[in-house]
Design a protein around this motif. Structure first.
Motif, mmCIF file in Angstrom:
data_model
loop_
_atom_site.group_PDB
_atom_site.id
_atom_site.type_symbol
_atom_site.label_atom_id
_atom_site.label_comp_id
_atom_site.label_asym_id
_atom_site.label_seq_id
_atom_site.Cartn_x
_atom_site.Cartn_y
_atom_site.Cartn_z
ATOM 1 N N ARG A 114 9.936 -4.236 -26.516
ATOM 2 C CA ARG A 114 8.832 -5.156 -26.844
ATOM 3 C C ARG A 114 8.371 -5.926 -25.612
ATOM 4 O O ARG A 114 7.312 -6.541 -25.628
ATOM 5 N N ILE A 115 9.151 -5.900 -24.555
ATOM 6 C CA ILE A 115 8.747 -6.541 -23.296
ATOM 7 C C ILE A 115 7.840 -5.571 -22.557
ATOM 8 O O ILE A 115 8.225 -4.431 -22.294
ATOM 9 N N VAL A 116 6.627 -6.015 -22.233
ATOM 10 C CA VAL A 116 5.680 -5.140 -21.540
ATOM 11 C C VAL A 116 5.526 -5.492 -20.066
ATOM 12 O O VAL A 116 5.020 -4.690 -19.289
ATOM 13 N N ALA A 117 5.956 -6.692 -19.684
ATOM 14 C CA ALA A 117 5.831 -7.095 -18.280
ATOM 15 C C ALA A 117 6.860 -8.173 -17.955
ATOM 16 O O ALA A 117 7.287 -8.929 -18.835
ATOM 17 N N VAL A 118 7.238 -8.218 -16.681
ATOM 18 C CA VAL A 118 8.174 -9.227 -16.192
ATOM 19 C C VAL A 118 7.505 -9.966 -15.042
ATOM 20 O O VAL A 118 7.004 -9.343 -14.104
ATOM 21 N N HIS A 119 7.477 -11.290 -15.155
ATOM 22 C CA HIS A 119 6.984 -12.113 -14.053
ATOM 23 C C HIS A 119 8.169 -12.428 -13.155
ATOM 24 O O HIS A 119 9.181 -12.955 -13.619
ATOM 25 N N LEU A 120 8.040 -12.087 -11.890
ATOM 26 C CA LEU A 120 9.098 -12.329 -10.910
ATOM 27 C C LEU A 120 8.627 -13.395 -9.936
ATOM 28 O O LEU A 120 7.511 -13.308 -9.407
ATOM 29 N N LYS A 121 9.451 -14.378 -9.719
ATOM 30 C CA LYS A 121 9.111 -15.393 -8.724
ATOM 31 C C LYS A 121 10.375 -16.034 -8.199
ATOM 32 O O LYS A 121 11.422 -16.002 -8.831
ATOM 33 N N ALA A 158 5.917 -7.343 2.450
ATOM 34 C CA ALA A 158 6.668 -6.849 3.611
ATOM 35 C C ALA A 158 8.191 -6.963 3.421
ATOM 36 O O ALA A 158 8.941 -6.428 4.221
ATOM 37 N N LEU A 159 8.627 -7.627 2.362
ATOM 38 C CA LEU A 159 10.059 -7.761 2.131
ATOM 39 C C LEU A 159 10.688 -6.390 1.880
ATOM 40 O O LEU A 159 10.108 -5.573 1.162
ATOM 41 N N PRO A 160 11.848 -6.130 2.448
ATOM 42 C CA PRO A 160 12.440 -4.778 2.357
ATOM 43 C C PRO A 160 12.707 -4.331 0.928
ATOM 44 O O PRO A 160 12.547 -3.164 0.602
ATOM 45 N N TRP A 161 13.107 -5.219 0.049
ATOM 46 C CA TRP A 161 13.417 -4.819 -1.317
ATOM 47 C C TRP A 161 12.164 -4.621 -2.163
ATOM 48 O O TRP A 161 12.229 -4.028 -3.232
ATOM 49 N N ILE A 162 11.017 -5.080 -1.699
ATOM 50 C CA ILE A 162 9.749 -4.826 -2.401
ATOM 51 C C ILE A 162 9.252 -3.425 -2.061
ATOM 52 O O ILE A 162 8.717 -2.724 -2.904
ATOM 53 N N LYS A 163 9.470 -2.991 -0.841
ATOM 54 C CA LYS A 163 8.976 -1.682 -0.403
ATOM 55 C C LYS A 163 9.586 -0.531 -1.197
ATOM 56 O O LYS A 163 9.003 0.529 -1.285
ATOM 57 N N ASN A 164 10.750 -0.729 -1.785
ATOM 58 C CA ASN A 164 11.416 0.326 -2.522
ATOM 59 C C ASN A 164 10.903 0.483 -3.943
ATOM 60 O O ASN A 164 11.371 1.339 -4.674
ATOM 61 N N VAL A 165 9.996 -0.361 -4.345
ATOM 62 C CA VAL A 165 9.491 -0.320 -5.731
ATOM 63 C C VAL A 165 8.292 0.576 -5.822
ATOM 64 O O VAL A 165 7.456 0.660 -5.008
ATOM 65 N N LEU A 204 14.401 -7.922 -10.068
ATOM 66 C CA LEU A 204 13.638 -6.681 -9.946
ATOM 67 C C LEU A 204 14.510 -5.481 -10.313
ATOM 68 O O LEU A 204 14.074 -4.578 -11.026
ATOM 69 N N ARG A 205 15.767 -5.482 -9.871
ATOM 70 C CA ARG A 205 16.688 -4.396 -10.198
ATOM 71 C C ARG A 205 16.913 -4.311 -11.706
ATOM 72 O O ARG A 205 16.868 -3.227 -12.295
ATOM 73 N N LEU A 206 17.132 -5.454 -12.347
ATOM 74 C CA LEU A 206 17.341 -5.477 -13.799
ATOM 75 C C LEU A 206 16.104 -4.985 -14.545
ATOM 76 O O LEU A 206 16.214 -4.197 -15.491
ATOM 77 N N ALA A 207 14.930 -5.436 -14.126
ATOM 78 C CA ALA A 207 13.689 -5.026 -14.786
ATOM 79 C C ALA A 207 13.443 -3.536 -14.585
ATOM 80 O O ALA A 207 13.032 -2.834 -15.512
#
Length: 99
Positions: free
Chosen positions: A30-37, A92-99, A65-68
């Protein structure tokens, strides 16, 4: 449903990752989106959470992000409330580039 785990923090001891994990356990598809901040907690202010550039606060955005991504590999993940002019820096964050 859109889940924003940081907005559900009640105290500085709460874990945004635990909130997100519990949300996926209870609401699953039922979750369609996750807000990450990312955020900084200020116990001396009325508005206790200050949103900051990912990687510069107290939040564990890579873990959220990993959990989502684990729960919904093709689900929507939004960088929520990113301060103005900071999109390039966040992307530019390294863990964002892998998504």
């Amino acid at each position: 449903m859109i889940i924003d785990p940081v907005n559900l923090l009640q105290t500085a001891a709460d874990s945004e990752s635990a909130i997100l994990d519990a949300a996926f356990s209870q609401f699953a598809d039922r979750i369609v989106a996750v807000h990450l901040k990312d955020y900084r907690w200020h116990s001396d202010r009325n508005h206790k959470i200050e949103t900051v550039v990912p990687g510069q606060g107290q939040g564990n955005v890579p873990e959220m992000l990993r959990l989502a991504d684990k729960a919904q590999p093709f689900g929507i993940k939004c960088l929520d409330e990113l301060p103005d002019g900071m999109l390039d820096r966040a992307l530019a964050l390294p863990w964002i580039k892998n998504v």
